[in-house]
Design a protein around this motif. Structure first.
Motif: not given
Length: 555
Positions: A293-300, A305-309, A352-355, A363-370
């Motif tokens: 889901g896109t809501d979960a994607l945006r939250e991830w 991003a916040d953790r990296a900062i 802003r970061m846009w997807w 469905q989205f793969s975190t390993w591919l997008e982190k």
């Protein structure tokens, strides 16, 4: 704080002229007062802007730099404006049509950046949208000039333009009609928006017909633009003069190296003898790597991003307070692109970061997008652009807001991906595999883009001869783990936007060379070299052409 100089005044006047010439640029930069206006894409507007750039160059050449910052400004503006005039005189702008970054897209995507909180802001949207027919008329006139000059986009780019124009014209898929449904105010304003949306749709139908009936008959079948035009585009995107032939050979070597590195890691993930495809299947089968889901994607995206900062600040970089804020959003355009838009000049709009998630994808793969989050956020574009914007005490508005080239920007963002591996943030094999996948894609781009446009010899295993569409497609399929529709989009992007795609990996190469050479020279001088100091000094200069940056960092 540095005093303003005559060179700064010239740069500031140029920015004022730029936002008057291009209200869409003003919106992108967060400069208020222009949102109700639309750009003019006509030949007359292009000629007028070329005159302004020539006049600015003449004024710069007569001015005396007061300090080192001035010297850099003069060098950078001379490079950028001089090349812009050169490309105008060659007529490159009369063939501006691709599937990702031409007026076909920008006339639509600019509305994503416009605020929608007040009645007045919706009035600005309606006003700008109502001017799309005039903007498209000007754009068609410029393409007609290209027909007369013999500078016409390739047949494949025209076909993509027809498909995209029809999509934007269709009320069922039109962003213009979507905005009407989002309007939050009274019926009169909705009626104005609907009228503007209908006019914009009709203009896009007209554009699609123009592409099919007037432009297509003159469009060459060959995708390649040739060495002369490619060389100008390469200098524009990279901000440096490179040896195109040496760069192609280097790209081939890099692709082989990255393929071997990823294939070795694939066996660590999926077992001895496993292929990259086997590793991809294993990673995608692991629920820990999946988001639904896109809501979960945006939250991830936001959490990553916040953790990296948090992890970078005070250790590897000193991140200014306004830059510690980034906003992750799902874009309404549904193209599949992932991109970054900078903060407003006064920081009222955050970076802003846009997807842009394609229709139907859930469905989205975190390993591919982190690693993409690091690329677009921190330490990538968000830090790079934000750091320059924050340095208002030293840099004029042109240096902070306008000076940009893909070699510096995308090169830094790719370099930032490798930095996160170096800093220990890709210890997970899945995340590192994703980073290598992204790096391998960018190396493949170097081979495809230079190979096709310069007519380079294709590998024997792809049939020899010179690179063409079919051979390039097979090379991409062998090296890039993207579903077919998106990969086709990528290939068409390279073919219709020459010189842009290689600027990522070539820019990264130059950043890595600068770092090694700066460290070598520090050692020879008996000085301590720290990455934090090197990065701070480089980013505080703003987005310079890479040849200018090289001269400053290695002075």
């Amino acid at each position: 704080m540095r005093n303003t100089t005559p060179i700064d005044d010239i740069a500031e006047s140029y920015v004022d002229a730029l936002v008057a010439h291009s209200p869409m640029t003003a919106t992108a930069l967060g400069i208020p007062g222009h949102d109700h206006l639309m750009d003019d894409f006509s030949p007359a507007a292009a000629a007028a802007w070329a005159r302004i750039e020539r006049d600015t160059l003449n004024t710069l050449s007569a001015a005396a730099p007061q300090d080192e910052t001035d010297e850099v400004t003069v060098a950078a503006m001379t490079d950028r404006l001089g090349l812009s005039v050169e490309r105008y005189e060659a007529g490159d702008h009369t063939a501006e049509l691709n599937n990702i970054a031409s007026p076909v897209q920008s006339l639509v995507e600019i509305f994503d950046l416009m605020p929608t909180d007040t009645y007045e802001q919706w009035d600005a949207i309606a006003s700008r949208m109502s001017q799309i027919p005039t903007a498209i008329d000007g754009y068609m006139a410029t393409l007609r000039e290209g027909i007369h000059r013999g500078t016409v986009p390739a047949r494949r780019a025209v076909a993509d333009g027809i498909a995209q124009a029809r999509k934007h014209a269709d009320p069922e898929s039109s962003r213009f009609h979507q905005l009407v449904t989002e309007a939050a105010f009274d019926d009169e304003q909705r009626a104005d928006l609907l009228e503007a949306a209908q006019a914009a749709s009709r203009a896009y139908w007209q554009l699609a017909d123009f592409f099919a009936e007037e432009l297509a008959p003159h469009a060459p079948a060959a995708d390649a633009v040739g060495r002369e035009r490619y060389e100008r585009a390469s200098r524009d995107f990279i901000g440096a003069r490179i040896d195109l032939d040496e760069t192609y050979e280097w790209g081939v070597e890099q692709l082989e190296h990255l393929a071997a590195e990823q294939e070795s890691l694939a066996q660590d993930i999926a077992g001895p003898g496993a292929s990259v495809a086997d590793a991809v299947r294993a990673l995608n089968a692991d629920p820990a790597n999946q988001i639904h889901g896109t809501d979960a994607l945006r939250e991830w995206m936001q959490a990553t991003a916040d953790r990296a900062i948090e992890d970078m600040d005070g250790i590897h970089f000193d991140i200014p307070a306004p830059v510690r804020v980034i906003e992750c959003r799902i874009a309404p355009s549904q193209t599949g692109a992932i991109y970054y838009t900078p903060p407003a000049e006064d920081w009222s709009r955050p970076g802003r970061m846009w997807w842009s998630v394609p229709r139907g994808v859930t469905q989205f793969s975190t390993w591919l997008e982190k690693t993409t989050v690091f690329h677009e956020g921190v330490p990538g574009h968000h830090l790079q652009i934000g750091q320059a914007m924050f340095n208002a005490a030293e840099l004029n508005r042109w240096r902070r807001l306008v000076s940009w080239n893909s070699g510096h920007g995308e090169g830094w963002a790719l370099y930032a991906e490798r930095l996160m591996e170096e800093f220990g943030h890709l210890e997970n094999m899945a995340d590192r595999f994703g980073m290598l996948d992204a790096q391998r894609l960018r190396a493949t781009r170097v081979v495809v883009d230079l190979g096709v446009h310069l007519g380079k010899p294709a590998f024997d295993r792809y049939g020899g001869g010179t690179w063409d569409y079919d051979k390039a497609w097979t090379l991409l399929r062998d090296n890039v783990q993207i579903e077919e529709k998106q990969l086709r989009f990528e290939l068409h992007r390279y073919l219709s936007w020459p010189g842009q795609a290689p600027s990522y990996r070539v820019g990264q190469r130059i950043w890595e060379e600068l770092r090694r050479e700066a460290q070598r020279r520090a050692v020879l001088r008996g000085e301590e070299f720290t990455l934090k100091d090197f990065h701070t000094r480089a980013l505080n200069m703003g987005a310079l052409p890479l040849d200018v940056l090289r001269g400053q960092l290695l002075k």
